[in-house]
Design an enzyme around this catalytic site. Structure first.
Site, PDB file in Angstrom:
ATOM      1  CG  ASN A  67      -8.325   0.002   1.146  1.00 28.70           C
ATOM      2  OD1 ASN A  67      -7.505  -0.230   2.023  1.00 28.70           O
ATOM      3  ND2 ASN A  67      -8.193   1.013   0.315  1.00 28.70           N
TER       4      ASN A  67
ATOM      5  CD  GLU B 284      -7.305   0.945  -4.069  1.00 31.58           C
ATOM      6  OE1 GLU B 284      -6.326   1.100  -4.829  1.00 31.58           O
ATOM      7  OE2 GLU B 284      -7.832   1.868  -3.420  1.00 31.58           O
TER       8      GLU B 284
ATOM      9  CB  CYS C 274     -14.835  -0.648   1.360  1.00 36.92           C
ATOM     10  SG  CYS C 274     -15.244   0.538   0.079  1.00 36.92           S
TER      11      CYS C 274
ATOM     12  CD  GLU D   4     -15.610   0.834   5.588  1.00 36.94           C
ATOM     13  OE1 GLU D   4     -14.886   0.344   4.695  1.00 36.94           O
ATOM     14  OE2 GLU D   4     -15.809   2.047   5.704  1.00 36.94           O
TER      15      GLU D   4
ATOM     16  CB  CYS E  49     -18.594   4.124   0.181  1.00 42.99           C
ATOM     17  SG  CYS E  49     -18.770   2.345  -0.017  1.00 42.99           S
TER      18      CYS E  49
ATOM     19  CB  CYS F 272     -19.462   0.254   3.284  1.00 39.52           C
ATOM     20  SG  CYS F 272     -18.051  -0.456   2.414  1.00 39.52           S
TER      21      CYS F 272
END
Ligand code: THU
Length: 125
Positions: free
Chosen positions: A41, A43, A52, A54, A85, A88
């Site tokens: 991830n 940010e 994210c 993924e 999430c 994703c």
């Protein structure tokens, strides 16, 4: 193969840039021809801009010309299974068939294997 993916996802977590949530995630994506792409991830100070692990892994693979995948391992912290999430799930469903395996790993020995269909039934296509 599952253990190798979990090891790579766990290693990828080390590069996570997560100063805001302090929740580090790593992912390792297996292509149909046996290559593994990792992601973590990343940010941002403007929170929704972050991405994210993924989607980083899938984007790295697709940008390398890979578009058929077999499995992804996801490693968050060891306290619980880190499940992708909704964004994703939709992102992965674009490239992964209903049998694609999603491995949620707490540790190398403690993981769950789910399919894309279980995580995102009736996906928008
Ligand atoms: N995150 C992931 O990278 N993958 C997941 O499956 C769940 C959440 C990230 C997004 C954000 O950087 C942090 O974890 C906390 O939500």
């Amino acid at each position: 193969m599952i253990k190798e993916l979990i090891e790579k996802a766990t290693a990828a977590k080390e590069n996570a840039y997560a100063p805001y949530s302090e929740f580090r995630v790593g992912a390792a994506l297996l292509t149909e021809n046996g290559k593994i792409y990792t992601g973590c991830n990343v940010e941002n100070a403007s929170y929704p801009v972050g991405i994210c692990a993924e989607r980083v892994a899938v984007s790295k693979a697709v940008s390398d010309g890979e578009m058929t995948f077999r499995a992804i391992a996801i490693a968050g912290n060891e306290e619980y299974y880190c499940s992708p999430c909704g964004m994703c799930r939709q992102f992965m469903s674009e490239f992964c068939d209903s049998d694609f395996k999603i491995i949620l790993a707490r540790t190398i020995d403690d993981y769950k294997v789910l399919t894309m269909k279980e995580l995102l039934p009736y996906a928008f296509e």
